[in-house]
Motif scaffolding. Structure first.
Motif, short mmCIF file in Angstrom:
data_model
loop_
_atom_site.label_atom_id
_atom_site.label_comp_id
_atom_site.label_asym_id
_atom_site.label_seq_id
_atom_site.Cartn_x
_atom_site.Cartn_y
_atom_site.Cartn_z
N VAL A 73 -10.20 10.88 -4.81
CA VAL A 73 -9.61 9.60 -4.43
C VAL A 73 -8.64 9.81 -3.26
O VAL A 73 -8.68 9.07 -2.27
CB VAL A 73 -8.89 8.92 -5.62
N GLU A 74 -7.80 10.83 -3.38
CA GLU A 74 -6.83 11.12 -2.32
C GLU A 74 -7.54 11.38 -0.99
O GLU A 74 -7.12 10.91 0.07
CB GLU A 74 -5.98 12.32 -2.69
N LEU A 105 -5.54 -4.28 -4.91
CA LEU A 105 -4.76 -3.03 -4.96
C LEU A 105 -4.32 -2.67 -6.37
O LEU A 105 -4.43 -1.52 -6.79
CB LEU A 105 -3.55 -3.13 -4.03
N VAL A 106 -3.85 -3.64 -7.13
CA VAL A 106 -3.34 -3.34 -8.47
C VAL A 106 -4.44 -2.78 -9.38
O VAL A 106 -4.19 -1.90 -10.20
CB VAL A 106 -2.63 -4.55 -9.09
N GLU A 107 -5.67 -3.26 -9.23
CA GLU A 107 -6.78 -2.72 -10.02
C GLU A 107 -7.04 -1.27 -9.65
O GLU A 107 -7.27 -0.43 -10.52
CB GLU A 107 -8.07 -3.51 -9.77
N ARG A 108 -6.98 -1.00 -8.38
CA ARG A 108 -7.22 0.36 -7.89
C ARG A 108 -6.11 1.31 -8.37
O ARG A 108 -6.36 2.44 -8.77
CB ARG A 108 -7.35 0.34 -6.38
N GLN A 109 -4.86 0.82 -8.35
CA GLN A 109 -3.74 1.62 -8.83
C GLN A 109 -3.88 1.90 -10.33
O GLN A 109 -3.62 3.01 -10.79
CB GLN A 109 -2.42 0.91 -8.55
N ARG A 110 -4.26 0.90 -11.07
CA ARG A 110 -4.42 1.08 -12.52
C ARG A 110 -5.54 2.06 -12.85
O ARG A 110 -5.46 2.79 -13.84
CB ARG A 110 -4.66 -0.26 -13.20
N GLU A 137 -12.79 6.53 -11.01
CA GLU A 137 -12.76 6.97 -9.61
C GLU A 137 -13.45 5.91 -8.73
O GLU A 137 -12.93 5.57 -7.66
CB GLU A 137 -13.47 8.31 -9.48
N GLY A 138 -14.57 5.38 -9.19
CA GLY A 138 -15.28 4.36 -8.44
C GLY A 138 -14.44 3.11 -8.23
O GLY A 138 -14.44 2.52 -7.15
N ILE A 139 -13.72 2.71 -9.27
CA ILE A 139 -12.84 1.54 -9.16
C ILE A 139 -11.73 1.82 -8.15
O ILE A 139 -11.41 0.98 -7.31
CB ILE A 139 -12.27 1.16 -10.53
N ALA A 140 -11.14 3.01 -8.22
CA ALA A 140 -10.06 3.37 -7.31
C ALA A 140 -10.52 3.38 -5.85
O ALA A 140 -9.73 3.08 -4.95
CB ALA A 140 -9.48 4.73 -7.69
N ASP A 148 -8.67 4.99 2.04
CA ASP A 148 -8.07 4.69 3.33
C ASP A 148 -6.69 4.09 3.18
O ASP A 148 -6.03 3.79 4.17
CB ASP A 148 -8.98 3.75 4.13
N MET A 149 -6.22 3.92 1.94
CA MET A 149 -4.92 3.30 1.70
C MET A 149 -3.87 4.37 1.40
O MET A 149 -4.01 5.15 0.45
CB MET A 149 -5.01 2.31 0.54
N VAL A 150 -2.81 4.37 2.17
CA VAL A 150 -1.75 5.36 2.03
C VAL A 150 -1.14 5.32 0.63
O VAL A 150 -0.89 6.36 0.02
CB VAL A 150 -0.66 5.16 3.11
N VAL A 151 -0.91 4.14 0.09
CA VAL A 151 -0.29 4.02 -1.23
C VAL A 151 -1.15 4.68 -2.31
O VAL A 151 -0.63 5.31 -3.24
CB VAL A 151 0.06 2.56 -1.57
N LEU A 152 -2.46 4.58 -2.19
CA LEU A 152 -3.35 5.21 -3.16
C LEU A 152 -3.41 6.73 -2.97
O LEU A 152 -3.48 7.48 -3.94
CB LEU A 152 -4.75 4.60 -3.08
N LYS A 153 -3.35 7.16 -1.72
CA LYS A 153 -3.29 8.61 -1.44
C LYS A 153 -2.03 9.21 -2.07
O LYS A 153 -2.08 10.24 -2.73
CB LYS A 153 -3.26 8.88 0.07
N GLU A 154 -0.90 8.54 -1.85
CA GLU A 154 0.38 9.04 -2.37
C GLU A 154 0.40 9.04 -3.90
O GLU A 154 0.90 9.98 -4.51
CB GLU A 154 1.53 8.19 -1.83
N ARG A 155 -0.14 8.00 -4.51
CA ARG A 155 -0.17 7.89 -5.97
C ARG A 155 -1.03 9.02 -6.55
O ARG A 155 -0.64 9.69 -7.50
CB ARG A 155 -0.72 6.53 -6.38
#
Length: 76
Positions: free
Chosen positions: A46-47, A22-27, A12-15, A51-58
């Motif tokens: 995380v959601e 971004l790729v680290e956060r996604q992984r 969670e901290g990494i995300a 502040d990143m929409v792509v991470l919220k959606e994932r």
């Protein structure tokens, strides 16, 4: 604290770490899914906090898939 909870806290901290690419956060979000239902509170956090929409959606997608009992594996 058990090892799985520690792992989820670290992921969670990494995300949520804005200094990481971004790729680290996604992984990190992907890796949280290994813990199935136990990961839902961490994915929700995380959601809520990113502040990143792509991470919220994932995160939202994985929460939904876990709750539906669907596979979250990226290798199928």
């Amino acid at each position: 604290m058990d090892k799985e909870k520690i792992a989820m806290i670290v992921l969670e901290g990494i995300a949520l770490d804005g200094s990481r690419v971004l790729v680290e956060r996604q992984r990190a979000i992907d890796a949280l899914t290994l813990f199935h239902n136990s990961a839902i509170p961490f994915l929700m956090n995380v959601e809520r906090k990113t502040d990143m929409v792509v991470l919220k959606e994932r995160s939202r997608l994985y929460i939904q898939r876990i709750q539906e009992g669907a596979s979250t594996s990226m290798t199928l």
